[in-house]
Write a protein that holds these residues in place. Structure first.
Motif, PDB file in Angstrom:
ATOM      1  N   ALA A   1      47.287  -4.299 -27.501  1.00  0.00           N
ATOM      2  CA  ALA A   1      48.039  -4.679 -28.791  1.00  0.00           C
ATOM      3  C   ALA A   1      47.166  -5.627 -29.517  1.00  0.00           C
ATOM      4  O   ALA A   1      47.516  -4.397 -30.978  1.00  0.00           O
ATOM      5  CB  ALA A   1      49.639  -5.519 -28.439  1.00  0.00           C
ATOM      6  N   GLY A   2      46.420  -5.651 -29.785  1.00  0.00           N
ATOM      7  CA  GLY A   2      45.483  -6.367 -30.355  1.00  0.00           C
ATOM      8  C   GLY A   2      43.882  -5.446 -30.223  1.00  0.00           C
ATOM      9  O   GLY A   2      44.066  -4.525 -29.877  1.00  0.00           O
ATOM     10  N   ALA A   3      42.785  -6.534 -30.256  1.00  0.00           N
ATOM     11  CA  ALA A   3      41.637  -5.997 -30.076  1.00  0.00           C
ATOM     12  C   ALA A   3      41.066  -6.001 -28.630  1.00  0.00           C
ATOM     13  O   ALA A   3      40.258  -5.183 -28.225  1.00  0.00           O
ATOM     14  CB  ALA A   3      40.545  -6.927 -30.684  1.00  0.00           C
ATOM     15  N   LEU A   4      41.079  -6.322 -27.246  1.00  0.00           N
ATOM     16  CA  LEU A   4      41.051  -6.773 -26.249  1.00  0.00           C
ATOM     17  C   LEU A   4      42.352  -7.288 -24.892  1.00  0.00           C
ATOM     18  O   LEU A   4      43.283  -8.115 -25.571  1.00  0.00           O
ATOM     19  CB  LEU A   4      39.724  -7.375 -25.994  1.00  0.00           C
ATOM     20  N   LEU A   5      42.121  -6.924 -24.312  1.00  0.00           N
ATOM     21  CA  LEU A   5      42.458  -6.420 -23.401  1.00  0.00           C
ATOM     22  C   LEU A   5      42.505  -8.191 -22.254  1.00  0.00           C
ATOM     23  O   LEU A   5      41.424  -8.133 -22.716  1.00  0.00           O
ATOM     24  CB  LEU A   5      42.781  -5.567 -21.622  1.00  0.00           C
ATOM     25  N   PRO A   6      43.414  -8.223 -21.775  1.00  0.00           N
ATOM     26  CA  PRO A   6      43.642 -10.293 -21.177  1.00  0.00           C
ATOM     27  C   PRO A   6      42.190  -9.921 -20.091  1.00  0.00           C
ATOM     28  O   PRO A   6      42.297  -8.935 -19.239  1.00  0.00           O
ATOM     29  CB  PRO A   6      44.280 -10.206 -20.513  1.00  0.00           C
ATOM     30  N   GLY A   7      41.589 -10.559 -20.514  1.00  0.00           N
ATOM     31  CA  GLY A   7      39.731 -10.849 -19.509  1.00  0.00           C
ATOM     32  C   GLY A   7      40.395 -11.382 -17.898  1.00  0.00           C
ATOM     33  O   GLY A   7      41.161 -12.341 -17.603  1.00  0.00           O
ATOM     34  N   ILE A   8      39.755 -10.689 -17.636  1.00  0.00           N
ATOM     35  CA  ILE A   8      39.385 -10.676 -15.865  1.00  0.00           C
ATOM     36  C   ILE A   8      39.036 -12.231 -14.893  1.00  0.00           C
ATOM     37  O   ILE A   8      38.138 -11.677 -15.455  1.00  0.00           O
ATOM     38  CB  ILE A   8      39.725  -9.482 -14.892  1.00  0.00           C
ATOM     39  N   PRO A   9      40.073 -12.978 -14.799  1.00  0.00           N
ATOM     40  CA  PRO A   9      38.773 -14.179 -13.683  1.00  0.00           C
ATOM     41  C   PRO A   9      37.589 -13.657 -13.076  1.00  0.00           C
ATOM     42  O   PRO A   9      38.186 -12.272 -11.918  1.00  0.00           O
ATOM     43  CB  PRO A   9      39.926 -15.029 -13.299  1.00  0.00           C
ATOM     44  N   VAL A  10      36.155 -14.611 -12.840  1.00  0.00           N
ATOM     45  CA  VAL A  10      35.553 -14.050 -12.354  1.00  0.00           C
ATOM     46  C   VAL A  10      35.630 -14.431 -11.001  1.00  0.00           C
ATOM     47  O   VAL A  10      36.553 -14.925  -9.929  1.00  0.00           O
ATOM     48  CB  VAL A  10      34.625 -15.254 -12.768  1.00  0.00           C
ATOM     49  N   GLY A  11      35.487 -12.848 -10.270  1.00  0.00           N
ATOM     50  CA  GLY A  11      35.683 -12.930  -8.662  1.00  0.00           C
ATOM     51  C   GLY A  11      37.190 -12.384  -8.756  1.00  0.00           C
ATOM     52  O   GLY A  11      37.860 -12.581  -7.496  1.00  0.00           O
ATOM     53  N   GLY A  12      37.869 -12.371  -9.939  1.00  0.00           N
ATOM     54  CA  GLY A  12      39.530 -11.402  -9.164  1.00  0.00           C
ATOM     55  C   GLY A  12      39.558 -10.524  -9.418  1.00  0.00           C
ATOM     56  O   GLY A  12      39.020  -9.482  -9.289  1.00  0.00           O
ATOM     57  N   SER A  13      41.428  -9.622 -10.153  1.00  0.00           N
ATOM     58  CA  SER A  13      41.357  -9.185  -9.903  1.00  0.00           C
ATOM     59  C   SER A  13      42.466  -9.198 -11.374  1.00  0.00           C
ATOM     60  O   SER A  13      43.161  -9.987 -11.768  1.00  0.00           O
ATOM     61  CB  SER A  13      42.253  -8.596  -9.096  1.00  0.00           C
ATOM     62  N   VAL A  14      43.055  -7.479 -11.627  1.00  0.00           N
ATOM     63  CA  VAL A  14      44.401  -7.512 -12.317  1.00  0.00           C
ATOM     64  C   VAL A  14      45.614  -6.607 -11.841  1.00  0.00           C
ATOM     65  O   VAL A  14      44.460  -5.740 -10.347  1.00  0.00           O
ATOM     66  CB  VAL A  14      44.076  -7.140 -13.629  1.00  0.00           C
ATOM     67  N   GLU A  15      47.188  -6.552 -11.972  1.00  0.00           N
ATOM     68  CA  GLU A  15      47.888  -6.462 -10.877  1.00  0.00           C
ATOM     69  C   GLU A  15      48.458  -5.116 -11.726  1.00  0.00           C
ATOM     70  O   GLU A  15      49.171  -5.739 -12.871  1.00  0.00           O
ATOM     71  CB  GLU A  15      48.476  -6.596  -9.898  1.00  0.00           C
ATOM     72  N   VAL A  16      48.774  -4.034 -12.492  1.00  0.00           N
ATOM     73  CA  VAL A  16      49.097  -3.254 -12.980  1.00  0.00           C
ATOM     74  C   VAL A  16      50.343  -2.476 -12.148  1.00  0.00           C
ATOM     75  O   VAL A  16      50.467  -1.524 -11.684  1.00  0.00           O
ATOM     76  CB  VAL A  16      48.625  -1.958 -14.184  1.00  0.00           C
ATOM     77  N   VAL A  17      51.283  -3.269 -12.720  1.00  0.00           N
ATOM     78  CA  VAL A  17      52.925  -1.863 -12.212  1.00  0.00           C
ATOM     79  C   VAL A  17      53.468  -1.369 -13.141  1.00  0.00           C
ATOM     80  O   VAL A  17      53.559  -2.023 -13.795  1.00  0.00           O
ATOM     81  CB  VAL A  17      54.124  -3.361 -11.418  1.00  0.00           C
TER      82      VAL A  17
END
Length: 198
Positions: A120-136
Motif C-alpha cells: 500500500a506504501g513504498a515497500l512490503l513488510p520486511g521478512i526477518p532474517v532466517g524467517g518467512s512470510v505466510e500469505v493466506v
C-alpha cells in the motif's frame, strides 16, 4: 516457495450426479450410491490435474503461500488465479514467532492470469532474517460448480471420464487427452523468467 490448500474442494461443490450422467451409468438400482465415491475421486483427481495445468483454482477455497523472500520489494505475484481476497499476511521470525500484518499495508491487484499482493506504501513488510512470510488468500471462480467456466468444467469431465475408462489398466490413459488440452489452452498462464512475469 510452498503452496498448500488450507481448505479443500467441498464435497457438495463437486457435480457427482452430473458426472455419473456424463458417464451414462445406469440408475434406478438399489446400489446407485456405490459409484458416488469412485466418481468423486475421479473428479477430484481431474480438478487437481486441470488446476495444475492452468494455474487456476476452479472452486473457491483458501490457500497458503509460504515464502522466505518477496519476489520484488513492493509486490508478490500469487501462483493461482482468480484471487478474490487476501485473508492474511503473517511474518514469522527464525524462532517461529508470528506477527500478523495490518491489512492497511497491502492490497490485492486482481488479474485473470497473474494476481499480485502489492504494498500500500513504498515497500512490503520486511521478512526477518532466517524467517518467512505466510500469505493466506482465497482463489477460485466461485463456491459452486456452476461458477466454473464451461470449457474448464467440460475439460474436468473429459479427463475424469478417461480416468474412469482406464481404471483397470496400469499405465494406460496417463497422457492429457487432446480434447482436454484444447479446452484448457486459453486459460494457461505464459510464464516468463521462472514465473516472475508481472
Amino acid at each position: 516457495m510452498m503452496l498448500s490448500e488450507v481448505t479443500g474442494v467441498p464435497q457438495a461443490a463437486l457435480p457427482v450426479a452430473d458426472f455419473k450422467d456424463h458417464l451414462r451409468l445406469g440408475t434406478g438400482f438399489a446400489d446407485d450410491s456405490v459409484q458416488d465415491a469412485l466418481a468423486e475421486s475421479y473428479l477430484r483427481a481431474a480438478v487437481s490435474a486441470i488446476e495444475g495445468r492452468v494455474s487456476k483454482a476452479l472452486v473457491a477455497r483458501e490457500f497458503l503461500l509460504e515464502l522466505d523472500a518477496w519476489r520484488w520489494p513492493d509486490a508478490q505475484a500469487l501462483p493461482l488465479a482468480p484471487v478474490s481476497a487476501l485473508v492474511s499476511v503473517t511474518l514469522r521470525d527464525r524462532d517461529g514467532l508470528a506477527e500478523l500484518i495490518d491489512p492497511a499495508r497491502y492490497r490485492l491487484v486482481r488479474d485473470v492470469q497473474r494476481p499480485k499482493l502489492v504494498a500500500a506504501g513504498a515497500l512490503l513488510p520486511g521478512i526477518p532474517v532466517g524467517g518467512s512470510v505466510e500469505v493466506v488468500f482465497t482463489a477460485g471462480f466461485g463456491p459452486v460448480w456452476a461458477d466454473v467456466p464451461a470449457d474448464l468444467a467440460q475439460a474436468v469431465f473429459l479427463l475424469a471420464a478417461q480416468y474412469h475408462e482406464f481404471r483397470h489398466e496400469a499405465g494406460a490413459g496417463q497422457a492429457m487427452p487432446f480434447g482436454v488440452m484444447a479446452l484448457i489452452e486459453r486459460w494457461r498462464t505464459v510464464r516468463v523468467l521462472g514465473g516472475g512475469s508481472a
